[in-house]
Scaffold this active site. Structure first.
Site, PDB file in Angstrom:
ATOM      1  N   HIS A   1      -1.343  -2.069   0.951  1.00 24.56           N
ATOM      2  CA  HIS A   1      -0.360  -1.995  -0.127  1.00 24.56           C
ATOM      3  C   HIS A   1      -0.404  -0.593  -0.741  1.00 24.56           C
ATOM      4  CE1 HIS A   1      -0.175  -6.637  -0.953  1.00 24.56           C
ATOM      5  NE2 HIS A   1       0.072  -6.332   0.299  1.00 24.56           N
TER       6      HIS A   1
ATOM      7  N   GLU B   1      -0.701   0.404  -3.715  1.00 26.27           N
ATOM      8  CA  GLU B   1      -1.761   0.594  -4.711  1.00 26.27           C
ATOM      9  C   GLU B   1      -3.111   0.856  -4.046  1.00 26.27           C
ATOM     10  OE1 GLU B   1       0.371  -1.961  -4.379  1.00 26.27           O
ATOM     11  OE2 GLU B   1       0.587  -3.079  -6.248  1.00 26.27           O
TER      12      GLU B   1
ATOM     13  N   CYS C   1      -0.281  -7.378  -6.782  1.00 32.01           N
ATOM     14  CA  CYS C   1      -0.786  -8.708  -6.421  1.00 32.01           C
ATOM     15  C   CYS C   1      -2.240  -8.818  -6.896  1.00 32.01           C
ATOM     16  CB  CYS C   1      -0.687  -8.931  -4.910  1.00 32.01           C
ATOM     17  SG  CYS C   1      -1.915  -8.003  -3.950  1.00 32.01           S
TER      18      CYS C   1
ATOM     19  N   CYS D   1      -4.661  -6.219  -5.312  1.00 26.97           N
ATOM     20  CA  CYS D   1      -4.543  -4.865  -5.864  1.00 26.97           C
ATOM     21  C   CYS D   1      -5.045  -4.813  -7.309  1.00 26.97           C
ATOM     22  CB  CYS D   1      -3.102  -4.398  -5.788  1.00 26.97           C
ATOM     23  SG  CYS D   1      -2.547  -4.151  -4.077  1.00 26.97           S
TER      24      CYS D   1
END
Lengths: 144, 144
Positions: free
Chosen positions: B53, B55, B83, B86
């Site tokens: 992701h 992040e 999420c 993260c």
């Protein structure tokens, strides 16, 4: 046929390796149909990366090796209850099984919610928990 | 002095890059005292890694660049609510600030618990949320 205990002993070997290199002693092994796809240990110090937990390293290595973002046929063995980050990552991968040793009342994912995992993930906890706990306690005692 | 909106626009640029390469369009920028330390977008398809992701990529890059596992002076700008994976990773890094755009009722961390972040992390939500949401909606509409 090798059982859960066999793989958890390999995860404990990984935790020993973590301890030997000054890392918090947590180890993990990822298995698909009796094949070991990945094994690793916590490397947050070595990699200077707070996300380099044993579970994350195994997960990324296994997805690369199997060329799949989904690991529904895999089981991850890890000596300590995964944190929320690792549990949610295992959730994204829809991992088939999770077997863990010691519980982690401070940082373990069950403190938040088991729903971080995929609903189909089979979970077994407490396997060789005393050995995993012993390694962690000794590590933190030696640091005080 | 550049404000939150400036950095969020850069994060939106990253989300556009994600879309252009067939990734779910989410982008992130990590800033320390007006210096951009990392910027990236979702790369789960390209890297075949469910943990890639925006992040996570920014976090790992920034920890390597700054040679620190802790980012108390950093702010992460991300176009979509992180999420649980993260958010927990940002929690481990004790990130100073989190600014996000669109909410994610399905997978956003606030669905579980805000306690995944470090208690000292300052959170701002909803910045340029409509633009972030638009990119996501268009992406999923084009896939149907």
């Amino acid at each position: 046929m090798k059982g859960d205990e066999y793989y958890m002993r390999l995860a404990l070997e990984e935790a020993e390796r973590a301890r030997a290199s000054g890392e918090v002693p947590v180890g993990a092994v990822l298995v698909v149909e009796e094949r070991i796809i990945a094994r690793d240990h916590n490397r947050t110090e070595q990699l200077c990366d707070p996300t380099a937990h044993a579970e994350m390293l195994c997960l990324t290595a296994a997805c690369t090796a199997l060329q799949s973002k989904y690991l529904a046929h895999a089981t991850l063995y890890v000596t300590l209850e995964p944190c929320a980050m690792c549990a949610a990552a295992l959730g994204w991968a829809q991992i088939g099984g999770l077997v863990y040793g010691a519980s982690d009342p401070q940082k373990g994912f069950t403190r938040y919610t088991p729903a971080l995992l995929h609903p189909r993930t089979r979970v077994r906890q407490g396997l060789l928990a005393e050995a995993a706990q012993y390694l962690l306690q000794e590590f933190f005692r030696s640091r005080r």
